[in-house]
Write a protein that holds these residues in place. Sequence first.
Motif, PDB file in Angstrom:
ATOM      1  N   VAL A   4       0.867  -1.170   0.000  1.00  0.00           N
ATOM      2  CA  VAL A   4       0.000   0.000   0.000  1.00  0.00           C
ATOM      3  C   VAL A   4       0.894   1.207   0.000  1.00  0.00           C
ATOM      4  O   VAL A   4       1.815   1.295   0.792  1.00  0.00           O
ATOM      5  CB  VAL A   4      -0.902   0.018   1.248  1.00  0.00           C
ATOM      6  N   TYR A  32     -11.164  -4.584   2.422  1.00  0.00           N
ATOM      7  CA  TYR A  32     -11.502  -3.658   3.506  1.00  0.00           C
ATOM      8  C   TYR A  32     -10.375  -2.666   3.650  1.00  0.00           C
ATOM      9  O   TYR A  32      -9.193  -3.053   3.661  1.00  0.00           O
ATOM     10  CB  TYR A  32     -11.707  -4.456   4.795  1.00  0.00           C
ATOM     11  N   ILE A  34      -9.015   1.143   5.534  1.00  0.00           N
ATOM     12  CA  ILE A  34      -9.191   2.060   6.669  1.00  0.00           C
ATOM     13  C   ILE A  34      -8.261   3.252   6.498  1.00  0.00           C
ATOM     14  O   ILE A  34      -7.118   3.091   6.039  1.00  0.00           O
ATOM     15  CB  ILE A  34      -8.849   1.387   8.016  1.00  0.00           C
ATOM     16  N   TYR A  36      -6.354   6.053   8.862  1.00  0.00           N
ATOM     17  CA  TYR A  36      -5.974   6.411  10.213  1.00  0.00           C
ATOM     18  C   TYR A  36      -5.272   7.756  10.209  1.00  0.00           C
ATOM     19  O   TYR A  36      -4.607   8.129   9.241  1.00  0.00           O
ATOM     20  CB  TYR A  36      -5.011   5.378  10.812  1.00  0.00           C
ATOM     21  N   GLN A  38      -2.523   9.954  12.615  1.00  0.00           N
ATOM     22  CA  GLN A  38      -1.590   9.801  13.729  1.00  0.00           C
ATOM     23  C   GLN A  38      -0.983  11.152  14.075  1.00  0.00           C
ATOM     24  O   GLN A  38      -0.266  11.745  13.262  1.00  0.00           O
ATOM     25  CB  GLN A  38      -0.486   8.795  13.389  1.00  0.00           C
ATOM     26  N   PRO A  44      -2.139   5.378  15.953  1.00  0.00           N
ATOM     27  CA  PRO A  44      -3.073   5.605  14.849  1.00  0.00           C
ATOM     28  C   PRO A  44      -4.509   5.705  15.364  1.00  0.00           C
ATOM     29  O   PRO A  44      -4.961   4.853  16.132  1.00  0.00           O
ATOM     30  CB  PRO A  44      -2.884   4.370  13.965  1.00  0.00           C
ATOM     31  N   PHE A  46      -8.447   5.804  14.350  1.00  0.00           N
ATOM     32  CA  PHE A  46      -9.388   5.456  13.285  1.00  0.00           C
ATOM     33  C   PHE A  46     -10.182   6.673  12.834  1.00  0.00           C
ATOM     34  O   PHE A  46     -10.701   7.433  13.654  1.00  0.00           O
ATOM     35  CB  PHE A  46     -10.339   4.375  13.809  1.00  0.00           C
ATOM     36  N   ASP A  49     -13.690   3.901   7.524  1.00  0.00           N
ATOM     37  CA  ASP A  49     -13.372   2.690   6.790  1.00  0.00           C
ATOM     38  C   ASP A  49     -14.350   2.504   5.634  1.00  0.00           C
ATOM     39  O   ASP A  49     -15.382   3.178   5.541  1.00  0.00           O
ATOM     40  CB  ASP A  49     -13.390   1.463   7.718  1.00  0.00           C
ATOM     41  N   PHE A  89      -2.523   7.632   7.365  1.00  0.00           N
ATOM     42  CA  PHE A  89      -2.182   6.330   6.806  1.00  0.00           C
ATOM     43  C   PHE A  89      -3.421   5.689   6.206  1.00  0.00           C
ATOM     44  O   PHE A  89      -4.495   5.739   6.819  1.00  0.00           O
ATOM     45  CB  PHE A  89      -1.698   5.374   7.897  1.00  0.00           C
ATOM     46  N   ARG A  93      -6.923  -4.655   4.274  1.00  0.00           N
ATOM     47  CA  ARG A  93      -7.005  -6.010   4.806  1.00  0.00           C
ATOM     48  C   ARG A  93      -7.372  -6.950   3.667  1.00  0.00           C
ATOM     49  O   ARG A  93      -8.274  -6.662   2.876  1.00  0.00           O
ATOM     50  CB  ARG A  93      -8.058  -6.106   5.901  1.00  0.00           C
ATOM     51  N   LYS A 100      -4.627  -9.279   9.350  1.00  0.00           N
ATOM     52  CA  LYS A 100      -3.513  -8.348   9.220  1.00  0.00           C
ATOM     53  C   LYS A 100      -3.912  -7.114   8.430  1.00  0.00           C
ATOM     54  O   LYS A 100      -4.472  -7.204   7.343  1.00  0.00           O
ATOM     55  CB  LYS A 100      -2.360  -9.059   8.513  1.00  0.00           C
ATOM     56  N   LEU A 101      -3.600  -5.943   8.985  1.00  0.00           N
ATOM     57  CA  LEU A 101      -3.709  -4.706   8.227  1.00  0.00           C
ATOM     58  C   LEU A 101      -2.335  -4.399   7.627  1.00  0.00           C
ATOM     59  O   LEU A 101      -1.319  -4.471   8.320  1.00  0.00           O
ATOM     60  CB  LEU A 101      -4.139  -3.545   9.111  1.00  0.00           C
ATOM     61  N   PHE A 103      -0.236  -1.428   6.135  1.00  0.00           N
ATOM     62  CA  PHE A 103      -0.243   0.028   6.164  1.00  0.00           C
ATOM     63  C   PHE A 103       0.604   0.619   5.053  1.00  0.00           C
ATOM     64  O   PHE A 103       1.633   0.063   4.661  1.00  0.00           O
ATOM     65  CB  PHE A 103       0.330   0.538   7.498  1.00  0.00           C
ATOM     66  N   GLY A 104       0.181   1.793   4.594  1.00  0.00           N
ATOM     67  CA  GLY A 104       1.020   2.601   3.739  1.00  0.00           C
ATOM     68  C   GLY A 104       2.051   3.354   4.564  1.00  0.00           C
ATOM     69  O   GLY A 104       2.044   3.304   5.800  1.00  0.00           O
ATOM     70  N   LYS A 105       2.909   4.084   3.880  1.00  0.00           N
ATOM     71  CA  LYS A 105       4.013   4.762   4.550  1.00  0.00           C
ATOM     72  C   LYS A 105       3.566   5.987   5.332  1.00  0.00           C
ATOM     73  O   LYS A 105       4.194   6.371   6.287  1.00  0.00           O
ATOM     74  CB  LYS A 105       5.073   5.159   3.523  1.00  0.00           C
TER      75      LYS A 105
ATOM     76  N   TYR B  35       1.382  -4.423  16.647  1.00  0.00           N
ATOM     77  CA  TYR B  35       2.055  -3.882  15.483  1.00  0.00           C
ATOM     78  C   TYR B  35       3.300  -3.162  15.985  1.00  0.00           C
ATOM     79  O   TYR B  35       3.394  -2.795  17.153  1.00  0.00           O
ATOM     80  CB  TYR B  35       1.175  -2.864  14.744  1.00  0.00           C
ATOM     81  N   LYS B  42       6.951   2.179   7.933  1.00  0.00           N
ATOM     82  CA  LYS B  42       5.533   1.870   7.999  1.00  0.00           C
ATOM     83  C   LYS B  42       5.183   1.130   9.283  1.00  0.00           C
ATOM     84  O   LYS B  42       6.032   0.481   9.897  1.00  0.00           O
ATOM     85  CB  LYS B  42       5.135   0.963   6.830  1.00  0.00           C
ATOM     86  N   VAL B  43       3.954   1.200   9.659  1.00  0.00           N
ATOM     87  CA  VAL B  43       3.430   0.354  10.730  1.00  0.00           C
ATOM     88  C   VAL B  43       3.358  -1.076  10.191  1.00  0.00           C
ATOM     89  O   VAL B  43       2.810  -1.323   9.114  1.00  0.00           O
ATOM     90  CB  VAL B  43       2.031   0.834  11.163  1.00  0.00           C
ATOM     91  N   PHE B  45       2.518  -5.254  10.899  1.00  0.00           N
ATOM     92  CA  PHE B  45       1.783  -6.242  11.680  1.00  0.00           C
ATOM     93  C   PHE B  45       2.740  -7.250  12.306  1.00  0.00           C
ATOM     94  O   PHE B  45       3.687  -7.719  11.659  1.00  0.00           O
ATOM     95  CB  PHE B  45       0.806  -6.962  10.749  1.00  0.00           C
ATOM     96  N   GLU B  56      -2.815 -15.386  13.787  1.00  0.00           N
ATOM     97  CA  GLU B  56      -1.961 -15.074  12.644  1.00  0.00           C
ATOM     98  C   GLU B  56      -0.715 -14.372  13.148  1.00  0.00           C
ATOM     99  O   GLU B  56      -0.772 -13.619  14.124  1.00  0.00           O
ATOM    100  CB  GLU B  56      -2.724 -14.154  11.670  1.00  0.00           C
ATOM    101  N   ASN B 100     -13.985  -7.303   9.029  1.00  0.00           N
ATOM    102  CA  ASN B 100     -14.159  -5.942   8.518  1.00  0.00           C
ATOM    103  C   ASN B 100     -14.660  -5.003   9.600  1.00  0.00           C
ATOM    104  O   ASN B 100     -15.676  -4.318   9.451  1.00  0.00           O
ATOM    105  CB  ASN B 100     -15.112  -5.963   7.330  1.00  0.00           C
ATOM    106  N   PHE B 105      -6.282   1.505  18.087  1.00  0.00           N
ATOM    107  CA  PHE B 105      -4.908   1.441  18.556  1.00  0.00           C
ATOM    108  C   PHE B 105      -4.701   2.221  19.847  1.00  0.00           C
ATOM    109  O   PHE B 105      -5.337   3.254  20.086  1.00  0.00           O
ATOM    110  CB  PHE B 105      -3.969   2.026  17.495  1.00  0.00           C
TER     111      PHE B 105
END
Lengths: 113, 114
Positions: A4, A32, A34, A36, A38, A44, A46, A49, A89, A93, A100-101, A103-105, B35, B42-43, B45, B56, B100, B105
Amino acid sequence: GESVGLHLPTLSVQEGDNSIINCAYSNSASDYFIWYKQESGKGPQFIIDIRSNMDKRQGQRVTVLLNKTVKHLSLQIAATQPGDSAVYFCAEREQGGSEKLVFGKGMKLTVNP
Amino acid sequence: EPEVTQTPSHQVTQMGQEVILRCVPISNHLYFYWYRQILGQKVEFLVSFYNNEISEKSEIFDDQFSVERPDGSNFTLKIRSTKLEDSAMYFCASSEYGGNQPQHFGDGTRLSIL
């Protein structure tokens, strides 16, 4: 593979303007997404979504648009305020039971008064 | 508004030592996550946990890492023998039903390995 990414690393806007933050994703199996926010020293937070069976979703002053054809996600913030200054961000998913999500940078939004 | 809380906010540890990071997820949530975010990156997982077991984990989550829910409110991440590259922000998150549903966090623990 999964990835991402955000198109713009920084965005500076004037207070009261509308802001658009873009995000590209590469995993067509993601279902899915989302956004965020920060702030410095915080985790992060929310924002909003959207599921892959939708192309638009609105919240308070925010709208998320999903274009699955080009695998693009955007966050629109209306009437941007100084309190909106933060790093944003997107995260995705993967369909099929993963929790697991990915994330982008992140992209830093600065709102000038 | 309910929130995820993490302690300590900052942990400084000598390389090779064990460290335990603590989290209190939102009380009615069933799914828990760790995380991490290395400075400027990046964040990422690490692990998800549901029904008292890992559901997982990523390739980062090797044998040096473990998670536990010792009681009805706490969720911990243990690093058995810390390395310099474990220095990062560690975020705990929780989700009401997983899938979903948004993950919420905490404000993280900054782990510094000397």
